[in-house]
Motif scaffolding. Structure first.
Motif, PDB file in Angstrom:
ATOM      1  N   VAL A  42      -8.895   0.844  -2.934  1.00 49.63           N
ATOM      2  CA  VAL A  42      -8.447   2.199  -2.639  1.00 49.63           C
ATOM      3  C   VAL A  42      -9.430   2.804  -1.650  1.00 49.63           C
ATOM      4  N   GLN A  43      -8.869   3.472  -0.647  1.00 49.31           N
ATOM      5  CA  GLN A  43      -9.682   4.247   0.266  1.00 49.31           C
ATOM      6  C   GLN A  43      -9.453   5.709  -0.100  1.00 49.31           C
ATOM      7  N   ILE A  44     -10.537   6.435  -0.300  1.00 50.14           N
ATOM      8  CA  ILE A  44     -10.455   7.855  -0.638  1.00 50.14           C
ATOM      9  C   ILE A  44     -11.077   8.631   0.521  1.00 50.14           C
ATOM     10  N   ARG A  45     -10.246   9.448   1.171  1.00 52.06           N
ATOM     11  CA  ARG A  45     -10.729  10.282   2.261  1.00 52.06           C
ATOM     12  C   ARG A  45     -10.801  11.711   1.752  1.00 52.06           C
ATOM     13  N   SER A  46     -11.960  12.318   1.935  1.00 52.59           N
ATOM     14  CA  SER A  46     -12.187  13.691   1.488  1.00 52.59           C
ATOM     15  C   SER A  46     -12.645  14.521   2.672  1.00 52.59           C
ATOM     16  N   CYS A  47     -12.239  15.780   2.670  1.00 53.59           N
ATOM     17  CA  CYS A  47     -12.666  16.704   3.709  1.00 53.59           C
ATOM     18  C   CYS A  47     -14.039  17.257   3.314  1.00 53.59           C
ATOM     19  N   VAL A  48     -15.033  16.980   4.148  1.00 55.27           N
ATOM     20  CA  VAL A  48     -16.397  17.457   3.904  1.00 55.27           C
ATOM     21  C   VAL A  48     -16.902  18.104   5.195  1.00 55.27           C
ATOM     22  N   ASP A  49     -17.251  19.361   5.119  1.00 59.36           N
ATOM     23  CA  ASP A  49     -17.769  20.095   6.282  1.00 59.36           C
ATOM     24  C   ASP A  49     -16.845  19.977   7.498  1.00 59.36           C
ATOM     25  N   GLY A  50     -15.530  20.070   7.273  1.00 53.47           N
ATOM     26  CA  GLY A  50     -14.564  20.065   8.359  1.00 53.47           C
ATOM     27  C   GLY A  50     -14.226  18.690   8.924  1.00 53.47           C
ATOM     28  N   GLU A  51     -14.760  17.620   8.316  1.00 51.97           N
ATOM     29  CA  GLU A  51     -14.504  16.258   8.793  1.00 51.97           C
ATOM     30  C   GLU A  51     -14.022  15.385   7.646  1.00 51.97           C
ATOM     31  N   TRP A  52     -13.192  14.386   7.981  1.00 47.00           N
ATOM     32  CA  TRP A  52     -12.733  13.421   6.985  1.00 47.00           C
ATOM     33  C   TRP A  52     -13.804  12.360   6.793  1.00 47.00           C
ATOM     34  N   ARG A  53     -14.186  12.139   5.536  1.00 47.17           N
ATOM     35  CA  ARG A  53     -15.146  11.086   5.192  1.00 47.17           C
ATOM     36  C   ARG A  53     -14.464  10.135   4.225  1.00 47.17           C
ATOM     37  N   PHE A  83       0.834  -1.203   0.000  1.00 42.06           N
ATOM     38  CA  PHE A  83       0.000   0.000   0.000  1.00 42.06           C
ATOM     39  C   PHE A  83       0.867   1.251   0.000  1.00 42.06           C
ATOM     40  N   TRP A  84       0.322   2.317  -0.591  1.00 39.18           N
ATOM     41  CA  TRP A  84       0.911   3.646  -0.527  1.00 39.18           C
ATOM     42  C   TRP A  84      -0.206   4.643  -0.352  1.00 39.18           C
ATOM     43  N   GLN A  85       0.098   5.693   0.390  1.00 38.26           N
ATOM     44  CA  GLN A  85      -0.849   6.775   0.593  1.00 38.26           C
ATOM     45  C   GLN A  85      -0.394   7.978  -0.222  1.00 38.26           C
ATOM     46  N   TRP A  86      -1.330   8.598  -0.931  1.00 36.67           N
ATOM     47  CA  TRP A  86      -1.057   9.777  -1.748  1.00 36.67           C
ATOM     48  C   TRP A  86      -1.925  10.924  -1.239  1.00 36.67           C
ATOM     49  N   THR A  87      -1.291  12.082  -0.995  1.00 36.85           N
ATOM     50  CA  THR A  87      -1.966  13.245  -0.424  1.00 36.85           C
ATOM     51  C   THR A  87      -1.822  14.424  -1.382  1.00 36.85           C
ATOM     52  N   LEU A  88      -2.840  15.273  -1.440  1.00 29.97           N
ATOM     53  CA  LEU A  88      -2.774  16.448  -2.308  1.00 29.97           C
ATOM     54  C   LEU A  88      -1.524  17.264  -2.003  1.00 29.97           C
ATOM     55  N   VAL A  89      -0.836  17.699  -3.045  1.00 30.24           N
ATOM     56  CA  VAL A  89       0.353  18.540  -2.887  1.00 30.24           C
ATOM     57  C   VAL A  89      -0.077  19.824  -2.183  1.00 30.24           C
ATOM     58  N   GLY A  90       0.681  20.228  -1.155  1.00 31.88           N
ATOM     59  CA  GLY A  90       0.373  21.443  -0.413  1.00 31.88           C
ATOM     60  C   GLY A  90      -0.624  21.246   0.713  1.00 31.88           C
ATOM     61  N   GLN A  91      -1.192  20.072   0.833  1.00 27.81           N
ATOM     62  CA  GLN A  91      -2.175  19.804   1.886  1.00 27.81           C
ATOM     63  C   GLN A  91      -1.465  19.508   3.199  1.00 27.81           C
ATOM     64  N   LEU A  99      -5.196  14.238   9.500  1.00 30.06           N
ATOM     65  CA  LEU A  99      -6.067  13.126   9.857  1.00 30.06           C
ATOM     66  C   LEU A  99      -6.220  13.070  11.370  1.00 30.06           C
ATOM     67  N   GLY A 100      -7.446  12.839  11.816  1.00 30.19           N
ATOM     68  CA  GLY A 100      -7.708  12.821  13.248  1.00 30.19           C
ATOM     69  C   GLY A 100      -8.026  14.210  13.777  1.00 30.19           C
ATOM     70  N   GLN A 101      -7.893  15.226  12.934  1.00 29.90           N
ATOM     71  CA  GLN A 101      -8.178  16.597  13.327  1.00 29.90           C
ATOM     72  C   GLN A 101      -9.214  17.160  12.360  1.00 29.90           C
ATOM     73  N   ALA A 102      -9.740  18.329  12.700  1.00 27.24           N
ATOM     74  CA  ALA A 102     -10.647  19.007  11.777  1.00 27.24           C
ATOM     75  C   ALA A 102      -9.862  19.380  10.523  1.00 27.24           C
ATOM     76  N   CYS A 103     -10.540  19.443   9.402  1.00 28.79           N
ATOM     77  CA  CYS A 103      -9.873  19.778   8.137  1.00 28.79           C
ATOM     78  C   CYS A 103     -10.607  20.934   7.475  1.00 28.79           C
ATOM     79  N   ASP A 104      -9.920  21.597   6.554  1.00 26.22           N
ATOM     80  CA  ASP A 104     -10.583  22.654   5.786  1.00 26.22           C
ATOM     81  C   ASP A 104     -10.714  22.256   4.318  1.00 26.22           C
ATOM     82  N   SER A 105      -9.864  21.378   3.849  1.00 27.64           N
ATOM     83  CA  SER A 105      -9.964  20.861   2.487  1.00 27.64           C
ATOM     84  C   SER A 105      -8.992  19.695   2.376  1.00 27.64           C
ATOM     85  N   GLY A 106      -9.083  18.966   1.269  1.00 28.34           N
ATOM     86  CA  GLY A 106      -8.096  17.928   1.026  1.00 28.34           C
ATOM     87  C   GLY A 106      -8.688  16.598   0.598  1.00 28.34           C
TER      88      GLY A 106
END
Length: 146
Positions: free
Chosen positions: A74-85, A39-47, A51-58
Motif C-alpha cells: 500500500v502506498q499512503i500519500r498524505s498532505c504535509v505542509d502543502g505537499e504530497w508525501r 490495485f485500487w486507489q481510495w481517497t478521503l470522502v470530500g477531498q 495530485l501533482g498540485q499543492a494540497c491543503d489536506s488529504g
C-alpha cells in the motif's frame, strides 16, 4: 531414492499446484475488496483530487496485490505542509473478534469496515488512540481509481 526425472516432475507439479492455489483469494480475504484484481486507489470522502498540485489536506491509499507473487503493498500519500508525501508498506489483514485489523509492515494500524453511503461503497479506516487521552480517528474513503 527417487529417480531424478520423477523428482523433477514432482517439483514441477507441486509448483503449478501452488500457483493455482495462489491465484484465488481465500474466503474472507479482503484483497479483492481493497485492491480489486491488482490495485485500487481510495481517497478521503470530500477531498479534491490534487495530485501533482499543492494540497491543503488529504490522504490517498493505493492498495496493490498480486496473488501470483504473494505480494501486498500500500502506498499512503498524505498532505504535509502543502505537499504530497508518500510512504509504502506491506499490508495484511487479521481478524480480531468480529473486527478486521489492517496491519502495515506487520504492525496494527487501522480497523477496517466497509459501508454503503448513498449506494456507494465507502471504506472506513479507524485509527484507535494509543492512550485514553489520544483521539480515535476515522478516515472515510471512496474508490477513485483502479
Amino acid at each position: 531414492m527417487l529417480h531424478p526425472i520423477l523428482l523433477w516432475a514432482g517439483l514441477i507439479l507441486h509448483s503449478h499446484a501452488l500457483k493455482a492455489v495462489a491465484q484465488k483469494p481465500a474466503p474472507g480475504d479482503l484483497a479483492p475488496k481493497l485492491a480489486g484484481t491488482s490495485f485500487w486507489q481510495w481517497t478521503l470522502v470530500g477531498q479534491r483530487e490534487t495530485l501533482g498540485q499543492a494540497c491543503d489536506s488529504g490522504r490517498i491509499f493505493t492498495f496493490r496485490w498480486s496473488a501470483k507473487a504473494f505480494e501486498r503493498k500500500v502506498q499512503i500519500r498524505s498532505c504535509v505542509d502543502g505537499e504530497w508525501r508518500a510512504t509504502t508498506a506491506v499490508w495484511a489483514t487479521q481478524k480480531v473478534g468480529v473486527e478486521t485489523l489492517l496491519l502495515l509492515n506487520g504492525k496494527p494500524a487501522y480497523y477496517i469496515r466497509f459501508m454503503l453511503q448513498n449506494g456507494t461503497e465507502i471504506l472506513r479506516l479507524t485509527e484507535r488512540g494509543s492512550t485514553p487521552t489520544s483521539p480515535t480517528r476515522h478516515y472515510y474513503l471512496r474508490q477513485t481509481a483502479g
